[in-house]
Design a protein around this motif. Structure first.
Motif, short mmCIF file in Angstrom:
data_model
loop_
_atom_site.label_atom_id
_atom_site.label_comp_id
_atom_site.label_asym_id
_atom_site.label_seq_id
_atom_site.Cartn_x
_atom_site.Cartn_y
_atom_site.Cartn_z
N ILE A 95 -2.19 3.74 6.95
CA ILE A 95 -2.31 5.11 7.44
C ILE A 95 -1.75 5.21 8.86
CG2 ILE A 95 -3.95 6.92 8.09
CD1 ILE A 95 -5.76 5.87 5.81
N ARG A 96 -2.09 4.23 9.71
CA ARG A 96 -1.61 4.25 11.10
C ARG A 96 -0.10 4.08 11.16
NH1 ARG A 96 0.18 1.17 15.22
NH2 ARG A 96 0.41 -0.58 13.79
N GLU A 109 -7.62 11.18 8.47
CA GLU A 109 -7.59 10.33 7.28
C GLU A 109 -8.34 9.02 7.52
OE1 GLU A 109 -4.18 8.85 4.05
OE2 GLU A 109 -3.61 9.94 5.88
N LEU A 110 -8.17 8.46 8.72
CA LEU A 110 -8.91 7.24 9.07
C LEU A 110 -10.41 7.50 9.14
CD1 LEU A 110 -6.60 5.69 11.83
CD2 LEU A 110 -7.11 4.70 9.60
N GLN A 111 -10.78 8.64 9.70
CA GLN A 111 -12.20 9.01 9.80
C GLN A 111 -12.82 9.09 8.41
OE1 GLN A 111 -13.86 9.76 12.75
NE2 GLN A 111 -15.80 10.13 11.70
N GLU A 112 -12.11 9.71 7.48
CA GLU A 112 -12.64 9.85 6.13
C GLU A 112 -12.71 8.51 5.41
OE1 GLU A 112 -11.99 12.83 2.29
OE2 GLU A 112 -10.86 13.10 4.17
N LEU A 113 -11.74 7.66 5.65
CA LEU A 113 -11.77 6.32 5.05
C LEU A 113 -12.95 5.52 5.56
CD1 LEU A 113 -10.40 4.05 3.36
CD2 LEU A 113 -9.07 3.48 5.40
N MET A 114 -13.23 5.65 6.87
CA MET A 114 -14.35 4.91 7.45
C MET A 114 -15.68 5.40 6.90
SD MET A 114 -15.37 4.72 11.43
CE MET A 114 -15.73 6.45 11.33
N GLU A 115 -15.83 6.72 6.78
CA GLU A 115 -17.06 7.27 6.22
C GLU A 115 -17.25 6.82 4.77
OE1 GLU A 115 -16.82 11.45 6.67
OE2 GLU A 115 -16.95 11.41 8.87
N ALA A 116 -16.16 6.77 4.03
CA ALA A 116 -16.24 6.34 2.63
C ALA A 116 -16.64 4.87 2.54
CB ALA A 116 -14.89 6.57 1.95
N VAL A 167 0.85 -1.19 0.00
CA VAL A 167 0.00 0.00 0.00
C VAL A 167 0.88 1.24 0.00
CG1 VAL A 167 -1.92 1.18 1.13
CG2 VAL A 167 -1.70 -1.30 1.35
N GLY A 168 0.47 2.25 -0.75
CA GLY A 168 1.19 3.52 -0.78
C GLY A 168 0.29 4.65 -1.23
N HIS A 169 0.73 5.90 -0.99
CA HIS A 169 0.00 7.07 -1.44
C HIS A 169 0.36 7.39 -2.89
CE1 HIS A 169 -0.63 8.29 2.92
NE2 HIS A 169 -1.82 8.48 2.38
N ILE A 170 -0.59 7.96 -3.60
CA ILE A 170 -0.31 8.58 -4.89
C ILE A 170 -0.56 10.06 -4.71
CG2 ILE A 170 -0.99 8.79 -7.31
CD1 ILE A 170 -1.76 5.91 -7.33
N GLY A 171 0.51 10.85 -4.77
CA GLY A 171 0.39 12.27 -4.50
C GLY A 171 0.35 12.55 -3.00
N PRO A 172 0.07 13.80 -2.61
CA PRO A 172 0.02 14.16 -1.19
C PRO A 172 -1.11 13.44 -0.45
CG PRO A 172 0.19 16.11 -2.59
CD PRO A 172 -0.09 14.96 -3.49
N ARG A 173 -1.01 13.39 0.86
CA ARG A 173 -1.98 12.66 1.67
C ARG A 173 -3.39 13.22 1.53
NH1 ARG A 173 0.49 11.75 7.65
NH2 ARG A 173 -1.53 10.73 7.87
N GLN A 174 -3.50 14.56 1.41
CA GLN A 174 -4.83 15.17 1.38
C GLN A 174 -5.62 14.81 0.13
OE1 GLN A 174 -1.97 16.78 1.58
NE2 GLN A 174 -1.85 18.59 0.21
N TYR A 175 -4.96 14.22 -0.88
CA TYR A 175 -5.67 13.79 -2.08
C TYR A 175 -6.53 12.55 -1.82
CZ TYR A 175 -3.24 16.97 -5.28
OH TYR A 175 -2.78 18.07 -5.94
#
Length: 779
Positions: A625-626, A710-717, A584-592
């Motif tokens: 993320i953690r 970021e975890l909160q947003e992932l959970m809502e999604a 697992v990795g990010h593509i671009g900055p975290r806020q994306y």
């Protein structure tokens, strides 16, 4: 961890004697079903046409001497003592040898390989960091890595062996069942028994293939007893015939009788070797089925029971025939004529059961090797059904099953005698053995780091024996040997076309991927509205952004708040451990909120169903993320640099001390976490989702506020749901391409793509959550 491993090894040592003997007993029904039924047709095929049984007994004694030494040198010496040691982390077979070579020299045909794959536990096992010790081994390794044509030749050689295994899956059931049923010839007149044998054999074969979808685990417990009874039966009959008819038949085991046989029979004797070859049919199964058992259990079963039983059976038949030179009918030189008359009907029943067991083993083996080919991109996608949730490796492929049945019935009805079936089966068997010998010579130098002299001796000794039998089988081309060649040619064309088309499609994706700069220029919103939910974009790429994404963005005004570029790929190892499943990795900055997730499976791994897979996927992203927030293999520091840094994350069950996820279908009142060691991240109460999702995060180590957000947003999604974006591509050859390329791409590959299964992950995706994006690829 080491202490746990030591305890486990001690436990295995204490129970090893019981475990090994149990596995040795179970291997009888799976590994040796085909090999143990060979006495049914060996002598009958040997004396079918090329040589005659005379009163001097030189022919029958010479044939017995050839059978004894062939059984001793090939199954016993080659496979039991040498080839079984070339296992790929416990797995065997043609693809296991190819997998070993791919890891010791960079000759892998898979285009999506990564350096991270070389860090897998099973990838690194038995791999020396120093490389081949000998100078020749180093030169051979560099030569293989430098010349693409040699890599392709190695792949084609492996595929030829695979195609011959598939051909054997057609011929072995026909030969075994028909030979077992041929015992009816002793009860009916010669002009009538052929009208009985073929229908009975066809009925048994239809029943055998029709029951495949139930799996072997339901009746598998009967396999070992049937083969055990059969082996005891033929060895007892062999002993009776030896002492009753000719106690001096043991003298025929001397190699001098082979010389007398060749001197007297000359060309006819050489051509009859195609029948003698059938005594080692099924030997390759000892190596191919290694993953279900162990080296020691297979060795014990063969050396203590199978090998002596077969030798006694062949000696008994030779002893009987040495005293019966004038038979009423020529066709009665087969197995059943040497069985005492009072025992013929019980032996007939046991023989038919043993033939069915042996046929079942080769059919299951065919399914297994096709699954491996498909996993490594060398066979069109087919539906794979796992018939047992407890026993690993028991699979069923409907399309292949019915194709095998039709071909098997065609061979049975078309040939109607064991001579031509034996010619066909013999060529398939010996070709697979030759391929194994060639691949083993490379394994000896590159993987075992032995002297090239040892590899040359191995190839020269066993290659000479197998080449002799191969030439004797090939000379029977017009008498049945054309069948495996035709079948192998068809399957090889299919495999090569599919592999070539898949490779060209991946190269197109790689050349047309979107740069990270283009993504960053869109800003955090990607220039469009971000809606709730997770968007899973399936791609074959392991780096970069696929062209399908830019195509999608330019045609739709909205996208999901969390985007995951999902790549499901196979790696050249048999199994990938759960704790190493995800990258697992990010593509671009975290806020994306854009992630890349690569899911790695071995060529023998079982793919999970969609619900369990979704949970593991979301949980792995949450754990990434953690772990990134506390400085463990964090995301890219430079947003303009492509995502070459990824974190290895396991499934939910593999990281019990990390984030865990729970899902409920009802809304639960939010209680205060209190002083619990674990705290829960929960979604806002004002939102009433259909599914309740909660992340249980360890109290220590602490994670930063940005990661919590970021975890909160992932959970809502996740609560909002997952949408699957699948690419639907049409591959066309470029203008100006050669006629051959246009034929392969525009017609061959496109025909296979339209008439085979979609990727396995798309089969279980809900249609309401699926969005397909079509593109035309000019390769």
């Amino acid at each position: 961890m080491d202490r746990e491993t030591g305890v486990y090894q001690n436990l295995v040592k204490k129970e090893s004697w019981r475990t090994v003997l149990t596995l040795a007993y179970q291997s009888l029904g799976v590994v040796y079903g085909d090999l143990s039924t060979s006495p049914l047709y060996v002598y009958k095929s040997t004396f079918a046409e090329d040589i005659k049984h005379s009163e001097t007994n030189e022919e029958i004694f010479g044939a017995l001497s050839f059978i004894f030494w062939t059984l001793t040198l090939v199954p016993l010496l080659k496979y039991v003592f040498i080839v079984l040691r070339a296992d790929d982390n416990g797995e065997g077979g043609t693809f296991a040898l190819y997998s070993l070579l791919c890891r010791h020299a960079r000759v892998n045909s898979l285009p999506n390989g990564q350096l991270a794959d070389e860090e897998l536990s099973e990838y690194k096992k038995d791999v020396s960091s120093l490389g081949p010790k000998s100078s020749f081994g180093s030169k051979l390794k560099s030569t293989l890595e430098s010349y693409r044509v040699l890599q392709r030749f190695l792949l084609v050689l492996t595929l030829i062996g695979t195609c011959m295994v598939i051909g054997d899956g057609v011929l072995t059931p026909a030969l075994s069942v028909f030979s077992a049923v041929s015992g009816l010839e002793l009860s009916t007149a010669k002009e009538h028994h052929k009208y009985v044998e073929v229908p009975v054999a066809c009925i048994i074969l239809i029943g055998l293939f029709a029951l495949q979808h139930y799996g072997t685990h339901r009746v598998g417990f009967l396999f070992a007893p049937v083969v055990l009874i059969w082996l005891l039966c033929i060895s007892a009959i062999g002993l009776y015939n030896i002492f009753h008819w000719n106690p001096h038949v043991y003298q025929a085991l001397s190699p001098c009788y082979m010389y007398k046989f060749v001197k007297k029979t000359q060309k006819g004797g050489w051509m009859s070797l195609g029948g003698i070859l059938l005594c080692i049919t099924g030997s390759e199964a000892m190596f191919a089925d290694l993953g279900h058992f162990s080296q020691l259990s297979i060795k014990i079963a063969f050396t203590s029971l199978v090998y002596p039983s077969l030798i006694l059976a062949y000696m008994g038949q030779a002893a009987y025939l040495s005293q019966h030179h004038v038979l009423d009918n020529d066709y009665r030189i087969g197995f059943y004529v040497s069985v005492p008359e009072k025992l013929r009907w019980p032996v007939l029943v046991i023989a038919i059961l043993a033939a069915v067991v042996g046929s079942q083993a080769i059919i299951t083996g065919t399914f297994s090797i096709i699954k491996q080919c498909s996993a490594l991109g060398c066979f069109p996608r087919v539906k794979i059904v796992h018939t047992s949730s407890k026993i690993h490796g028991q699979i069923y492929i409907p399309e292949i099953n019915w194709i095998l049945m039709i071909l098997c019935l065609a061979v049975t009805i078309g040939f109607r005698d064991t001579k031509r079936m034996g010619n066909a089966s013999g060529l398939a068997v010996i070709t697979v053995m030759l391929v194994t010998t060639c691949l083993m010579s490379l394994v000896i130098v590159l993987c075992w780091q032995k002297s090239v002299f040892f590899a040359i001796c191995f190839v020269f000794f066993f290659g000479t024996i197998e080449a002799l039998y191969f030439s004797a089988s090939l000379i029977k081309f017009l008498e049945g040997a054309w069948v495996p060649i035709a079948l192998a040619f068809i399957f090889l064309i299919v495999m090569c076309v599919w592999h070539y088309g898949t490779l060209k499609k991946y190269e197109f994706d790689l050349q047309n991927k979107v740069s990270i700069n283009w993504l960053l220029s869109l800003g955090p919103s990607l220039g469009i509205v971000r809606v709730r939910g997770i968007g899973l974009i399936h791609t074959e790429l392991v780096s970069g952004i696929p062209a399908i994404f830019s195509h999608f963005v330019t045609n739709l005004p909205a996208f999901h708040q969390v985007l995951v570029f999902l790549c499901i790929k196979s790696v050249p190892v048999p199994h990938v451990r759960p704790e190493e499943r995800f990258l697992v990795g990010h593509i671009g900055p975290r806020q994306y909120r854009i992630y890349r997730c690569i899911v790695r499976y071995g060529y023998r791994d079982v793919h999970k169903d969609d619900m369990e897979f979704e949970k593991d996927l979301v949980c792995s992203i949450a754990e990434f993320i953690r772990s990134g927030s506390v400085g463990i293999n964090g995301a890219n520091e430079d947003p303009y640099k492509d995502d070459d840094k990824m974190t290895v994350v396991g499934t939910c069950s593999s990281h019990t001390e990390g984030i865990q996820m729970s899902e409920d279908d009802v809304i639960v009142n939010i209680d205060s976490p209190g002083t619990s060691e674990l705290r829960e991240i929960q979604s806002p109460t004002q939102i009433k989702p259909k599914k309740r999702v909660r992340f249980v995060v360890p109290e220590s180590p602490k994670i930063d506020r940005e990661a919590m957000k970021e975890l909160q947003e992932l959970m809502e999604a996740r609560e909002a749901g997952i949408a699957y974006i699948l690419g639907h591509s049409y591959v066309k050859a470029k203008q100006g391409s050669s006629a051959l390329k246009k034929l392969v791409i525009n017609y061959g590959y496109e025909f296979l793509r339209r008439n085979t299964r979609v990727p396995s992950y798309a089969l279980s995706v809900p249609h309401a959550s699926t969005l397909e994006v079509g593109m035309i690829y000019h390769v």
